[in-house]
Motif scaffolding. Structure first.
Motif, mmCIF file in Angstrom:
data_model
loop_
_atom_site.group_PDB
_atom_site.id
_atom_site.type_symbol
_atom_site.label_atom_id
_atom_site.label_comp_id
_atom_site.label_asym_id
_atom_site.label_seq_id
_atom_site.Cartn_x
_atom_site.Cartn_y
_atom_site.Cartn_z
ATOM 1 N N MET A 1 32.034 21.276 85.129
ATOM 2 C CA MET A 1 30.805 20.594 84.770
ATOM 3 C C MET A 1 30.052 20.273 86.057
ATOM 4 O O MET A 1 30.623 19.734 87.003
ATOM 5 N N SER A 2 28.802 20.586 86.083
ATOM 6 C CA SER A 2 27.946 20.291 87.221
ATOM 7 C C SER A 2 27.091 19.067 86.884
ATOM 8 O O SER A 2 26.525 18.983 85.791
ATOM 9 N N VAL A 3 27.045 18.092 87.812
ATOM 10 C CA VAL A 3 26.259 16.881 87.578
ATOM 11 C C VAL A 3 25.401 16.588 88.811
ATOM 12 O O VAL A 3 25.664 17.085 89.904
ATOM 13 N N THR A 4 24.385 15.781 88.607
ATOM 14 C CA THR A 4 23.556 15.283 89.701
ATOM 15 C C THR A 4 23.485 13.769 89.576
ATOM 16 O O THR A 4 23.803 13.202 88.521
ATOM 17 N N ILE A 5 23.087 13.109 90.631
ATOM 18 C CA ILE A 5 22.910 11.657 90.603
ATOM 19 C C ILE A 5 21.439 11.361 90.370
ATOM 20 O O ILE A 5 20.576 11.884 91.083
ATOM 21 N N THR A 6 21.171 10.541 89.359
ATOM 22 C CA THR A 6 19.796 10.121 89.083
ATOM 23 C C THR A 6 19.725 8.603 89.150
ATOM 24 O O THR A 6 20.689 7.902 88.815
ATOM 25 N N HIS A 7 18.610 8.099 89.598
ATOM 26 C CA HIS A 7 18.390 6.661 89.691
ATOM 27 C C HIS A 7 17.571 6.212 88.482
ATOM 28 O O HIS A 7 16.456 6.690 88.269
ATOM 29 N N ALA A 8 18.139 5.315 87.702
ATOM 30 C CA ALA A 8 17.425 4.764 86.544
ATOM 31 C C ALA A 8 16.661 3.525 87.012
ATOM 32 O O ALA A 8 17.251 2.476 87.226
ATOM 33 N N ALA A 9 15.381 3.664 87.189
ATOM 34 C CA ALA A 9 14.563 2.562 87.698
ATOM 35 C C ALA A 9 14.541 1.379 86.736
ATOM 36 O O ALA A 9 14.445 0.228 87.159
ATOM 37 N N ARG A 10 14.629 1.663 85.452
ATOM 38 C CA ARG A 10 14.681 0.627 84.421
ATOM 39 C C ARG A 10 15.862 0.932 83.495
ATOM 40 O O ARG A 10 15.680 1.472 82.406
ATOM 41 N N PRO A 11 17.079 0.587 83.945
ATOM 42 C CA PRO A 11 18.272 0.960 83.174
ATOM 43 C C PRO A 11 18.281 0.345 81.774
ATOM 44 O O PRO A 11 17.827 -0.783 81.573
ATOM 45 N N THR A 12 18.834 1.097 80.852
ATOM 46 C CA THR A 12 18.920 0.669 79.458
ATOM 47 C C THR A 12 20.351 0.246 79.130
ATOM 48 O O THR A 12 21.289 0.541 79.882
#
Length: 139
Positions: A1-12
């Motif tokens: 599985m390939s993943v990337t890191i994303t920043h959630a500016a307004r996390p839910t």
């Protein structure tokens, strides 16, 4: 599985759960059932209006006190100490080994130490120029 890191500016809440779910599964597998019990003690007036109190949780045989708040208008009347004694009684009733919490240098370290808590850790420069203290009391 390939993943990337994303920043959630307004996390839910769903994103928090996506992070929490594998951690919860790992902890359950490795540490057993934490026996999670929420603890909420409220300062309530005659009109049933809530004015602060104590919020925490029992997990893995310890009570963690996350929040303790007594409004300025109610300070100096023993409410904080009464909340702590009630929390201690709840922890004892649940067979806890102890209670732990954290506080900042500009908050209530002396208050907790007067109640028998001892510092087991310090985080300096949090906020900068101040310290955050981690305290415990064995029951």
């Amino acid at each position: 599985m390939s993943v990337t890191i994303t920043h959630a500016a307004r996390p839910t809440d769903a994103q928090r759960e996506a992070i929490l779910a594998p951690l919860r599964a790992y902890n359950l597998r490795e540490g057993g059932n934490p026996g999670l019990v929420p603890v909420a003690l409220l300062l309530t007036d005659a009109d049933r209006t809530e004015h602060g109190g104590l919020w925490g949780k029992i997990s893995y045989d310890w009570l963690f006190i996350e929040l303790l708040a007594v409004p300025d208008s109610l300070r100096g009347q023993g409410h904080g100490e009464a909340l702590m004694h009630k929390a201690e009684a709840i922890a004892r009733d649940h067979g806890c080994a102890g209670i732990w919490l954290d506080t900042y240098a500009f908050q209530a370290r002396g208050f907790y130490e007067k109640l028998g808590y001892t510092v087991f850790g310090t985080l300096d420069d949090h906020p900068r120029g101040q310290s955050r203290f981690f305290l415990q009391k064995r029951l």
